[in-house]
Structures are given as structure tokens and as C-alpha cells.
Design an enzyme around this catalytic site. Structure first.
Site, PDB file in Angstrom:
ATOM      1  CG  ASP A 171       2.205  -3.923  16.745  1.00 30.26           C
ATOM      2  OD1 ASP A 171       3.016  -3.409  17.541  1.00 30.26           O
ATOM      3  OD2 ASP A 171       1.259  -3.297  16.248  1.00 30.26           O
ATOM      4  CG  ASP A 188      -3.170  -4.053  14.711  1.00 32.38           C
ATOM      5  OD1 ASP A 188      -3.132  -4.163  13.475  1.00 32.38           O
ATOM      6  OD2 ASP A 188      -2.738  -3.061  15.320  1.00 32.38           O
TER       7      ASP A 188
HETATM    8  N1  ADP Z   1     -12.468  -7.155  15.191  1.00 32.50           N
HETATM    9  C1  ADP Z   1     -12.567  -6.136  16.041  1.00 32.50           C
HETATM   10  N2  ADP Z   1     -13.558  -6.113  16.978  1.00 32.50           N
HETATM   11  C2  ADP Z   1     -13.671  -5.073  17.825  1.00 32.50           C
HETATM   12  N3  ADP Z   1     -12.865  -3.991  17.815  1.00 32.50           N
HETATM   13  C3  ADP Z   1     -11.871  -3.941  16.922  1.00 32.50           C
HETATM   14  C4  ADP Z   1     -11.665  -5.010  15.981  1.00 32.50           C
HETATM   15  N4  ADP Z   1     -10.610  -4.689  15.205  1.00 32.50           N
HETATM   16  C5  ADP Z   1     -10.172  -3.485  15.627  1.00 32.50           C
HETATM   17  N5  ADP Z   1     -10.917  -3.015  16.657  1.00 32.50           N
HETATM   18  C6  ADP Z   1     -10.761  -1.730  17.355  1.00 32.50           C
HETATM   19  O1  ADP Z   1     -10.085  -0.811  16.507  1.00 32.50           O
HETATM   20  C7  ADP Z   1      -8.832  -0.424  17.082  1.00 32.50           C
HETATM   21  C8  ADP Z   1      -7.752  -0.335  16.011  1.00 32.50           C
HETATM   22  O2  ADP Z   1      -7.620  -1.573  15.356  1.00 32.50           O
HETATM   23  P1  ADP Z   1      -6.213  -2.230  15.081  1.00 32.50           P
HETATM   24  O3  ADP Z   1      -6.460  -3.460  14.268  1.00 32.50           O
HETATM   25  O4  ADP Z   1      -5.457  -2.387  16.350  1.00 32.50           O
HETATM   26  O5  ADP Z   1      -5.538  -1.152  14.111  1.00 32.50           O
HETATM   27  P2  ADP Z   1      -4.297  -0.154  14.295  1.00 32.50           P
HETATM   28  O6  ADP Z   1      -3.703  -0.325  15.667  1.00 32.50           O
HETATM   29  O7  ADP Z   1      -3.372  -0.560  13.221  1.00 32.50           O
HETATM   30  O8  ADP Z   1      -4.878   1.196  14.097  1.00 32.50           O
HETATM   31  C9  ADP Z   1      -8.546  -1.457  18.151  1.00 32.50           C
HETATM   32  O9  ADP Z   1      -7.791  -0.944  19.205  1.00 32.50           O
HETATM   33  C10 ADP Z   1      -9.923  -1.849  18.624  1.00 32.50           C
HETATM   34  O10 ADP Z   1     -10.396  -0.903  19.556  1.00 32.50           O
HETATM   35 MG    MG Z   2      -3.576  -1.841  16.944  1.00 30.05          MG
END
Ligand code: ADP
Ligand code: MG
Length: 236
Positions: A171, A188
Site C-alpha cells: 500500500d 502503515d
Molecule cells: N509512527 C508514526 N509516526 C508519525 N506519524 C505517524 C506514525 N504512524 C502514523 N502516523 C500518522 O498517522 C497517519 C495515519 O497512519 P497510517 O498508519 O497511514 O494509517 P491509515 O492510513 O490506515 O489511516 C499517517 O499519515 C501519519 O500522518
Molecule cells: Mg496510511
């Protein structure tokens, strides 16, 4: 506020069992208090949380009542690591959190730039916050690298490490890459499948094509075939 009271504001957002899981992780010392919401996605809510020592972590909470459950069940079905998974909602959602945790573990172990995973319990994942002072680093989508070539090379290096560790992201796009001090951190990892997954090369190709599209727009050419070959050759 003490104990469960701290999470009262999240009643209605998360079900009781998820609240209990959050509380359990808190009492185990993984964090002390949820702070700011970072993102509300289709499947999960992401928060920053602070620890007693003043450092921050990220808490990713997969919502049990999300609308994408059917797609999630279909997609995790052929993953050998989760063979025999029933279609019970809570189990499937937890499997996604577990998969992200495991992918983060192996990626981290091999030296790829991903958040360090600290804990997973049911549908709740605790990991390193990529950023400074409790502020998440910007996504690549919102923060164009200064040196495109260097940044893309570094990214591809990380994809090679993933492949070497036995999985592909699945993804990948500018939404799931953070630009932290001009270094790419891939996040992600819940879609990440092992190399024995059906049509894994197509999924890898889709990831690389997303990178090609992003960098092309900024006038940096990426050759999908060359990158694919480099990853596959390097990985085995
Ligand atoms: N470990 C991390 N450190 C900093 N920001 C994060 C982290 N994990 C997620 N984020 C933030 O949260 C958002 C959503 O997380 P993500 O894992 O992409 O979940 P999803 O896209 O499934 O909602 C990311 O775009 C980023 O901005
Ligand atoms: Mg994401």
C-alpha cells in the site's frame, strides 16, 4: 485523572473492549496519556501519547466497527500467517494490527527505516513516533524532498530491505511515507504480505508505479522495471 476515567472522552468512538485494551497497555507502562489525534482513517484512528518520562509514542487503534471489514477479510485470507482465520469482525481487525506489528518488527530488525514497534494487543498498536517533540513528521505528499534523487534512492533501498526480510509493503504511496529531516520513513505496514502471497509481484509493481507517478510529477524519472529487478535480485 485516574485509570479508566482518562479515556472517558473516547466512549462512543471506541467500543468497551477496545477501551479496556487501551487501558491495559497504559497500565503496562507503554504510555501514560493519549494526547492529540493525528489522523482518522478508514480503518484506524492514530493518536500521539505521552509516556511518564516525557517521551512520545504513536497509538494506532484499528476500529472494530469500520466499514471496510469485508475487504480486510478478503485481503488477509490468503496470507499464510493468518491461515484459518474466521470472519469474526474482531479477530480480522486484530489480525491487521498483528500483521502491521510483525512487519514492523522484521523491517526494523533488518535495518529499514520504519517506526519501532513497542507493543500490540488485539486491535491496538503502540509504536515509535517519527518526528520531534510529539509532532509527527509530515507525509511525503505534503513535504517535497529537497534532493529528490537522494530521497528516492533511500526509499528504494528500504524496499530492498523489506524484500530481503521477506515481504512487500502493498500500500505504498506518498501518503504512507514520512519525510523526517529529509529521510524517508515508511509507515502503515498493515497491508504488507509475505513473498508467498498470490500475485505478490503485481502488488510490488503497483507500489513502485505509485512511486513513479509521484516522482514523475516532480520531474524525476523512475524506471519501474529496473527498480523491480533491483528489488527482486537484491532480495533473494
Ligand atoms: N509512527 C508514526 N509516526 C508519525 N506519524 C505517524 C506514525 N504512524 C502514523 N502516523 C500518522 O498517522 C497517519 C495515519 O497512519 P497510517 O498508519 O497511514 O494509517 P491509515 O492510513 O490506515 O489511516 C499517517 O499519515 C501519519 O500522518
Ligand atoms: Mg496510511
Amino acid at each position: 485523572m485516574e485509570g479508566k476515567e482518562k479515556f472517558r472522552t473516547y466512549k462512543g468512538v471506541f467500543d468497551e473492549r477496545t477501551l479496556r485494551t487501551i487501558f491495559k497497555l497504559e497500565s503496562e507502562g507503554y504510555f501514560d496519556e493519549l494526547r492529540s489525534p493525528v489522523s482518522i482513517g478508514k480503518e484506524s484512528n492514530v493518536f500521539t501519547a505521552i509516556k511518564k518520562d516525557g517521551t512520545y509514542v504513536i497509538i494506532k487503534i484499528y476500529r472494530v466497527n469500520n466499514a471496510d471489514f469485508k475487504r480486510m477479510y478478503r485481503y488477509i485470507g490468503p496470507d499464510a500467517r493468518f491461515k484459518g482465520l474466521s470472519n469474526q469482525r474482531r479477530k480480522v481487525i486484530s489480525a491487521w494490527a498483528q500483521r502491521e506489528y510483525r512487519n514492523l518488527l522484521v523491517a526494523n530488525k533488518i535495518g529499514a527505516k520504519v517506526p519501532v514497534p513497542y507493543a500490540v494487543s488485539e486491535n491496538v498498536l503502540v509504536m515509535e513516533l517519527i518526528g520531534d517533540g510529539g509532532e509527527a513528521a509530515p507525509r511525503l505528499k505534503d513535504c517535497r524532498p529537497k534532493d529528490l534523487k537522494k530521497f528516492s534512492k533511500e526509499l528504494i533501498k528500504n524496499l530492498k530491505l523489506f524484500y530481503k526480510a521477506g515481504f512487500i509493503h502493498g500500500d505504498l504511496s506518498e501518503f504512507n511515507i514520512l519525510n523526517y529531516n529529509e529521510k524517508p520513513y515508511i509507515i502503515d505496514l498493515s497491508h504488507g504480505v509475505r513473498l508467498d502471497y498470490p500475485n505478490v509481484d503485481e502488488l510490488l509493481e503497483r507500489d513502485i508505479k505509485n512511486l513513479e507517478r509521484y516522482f514523475n510529477k516532480l520531474s524525476l524519472k523512475i524506471d519501474v522495471n529496473t527498480v523491480m529487478k533491483g528489488i527482486i535480485k537484491n532480495g533473494i
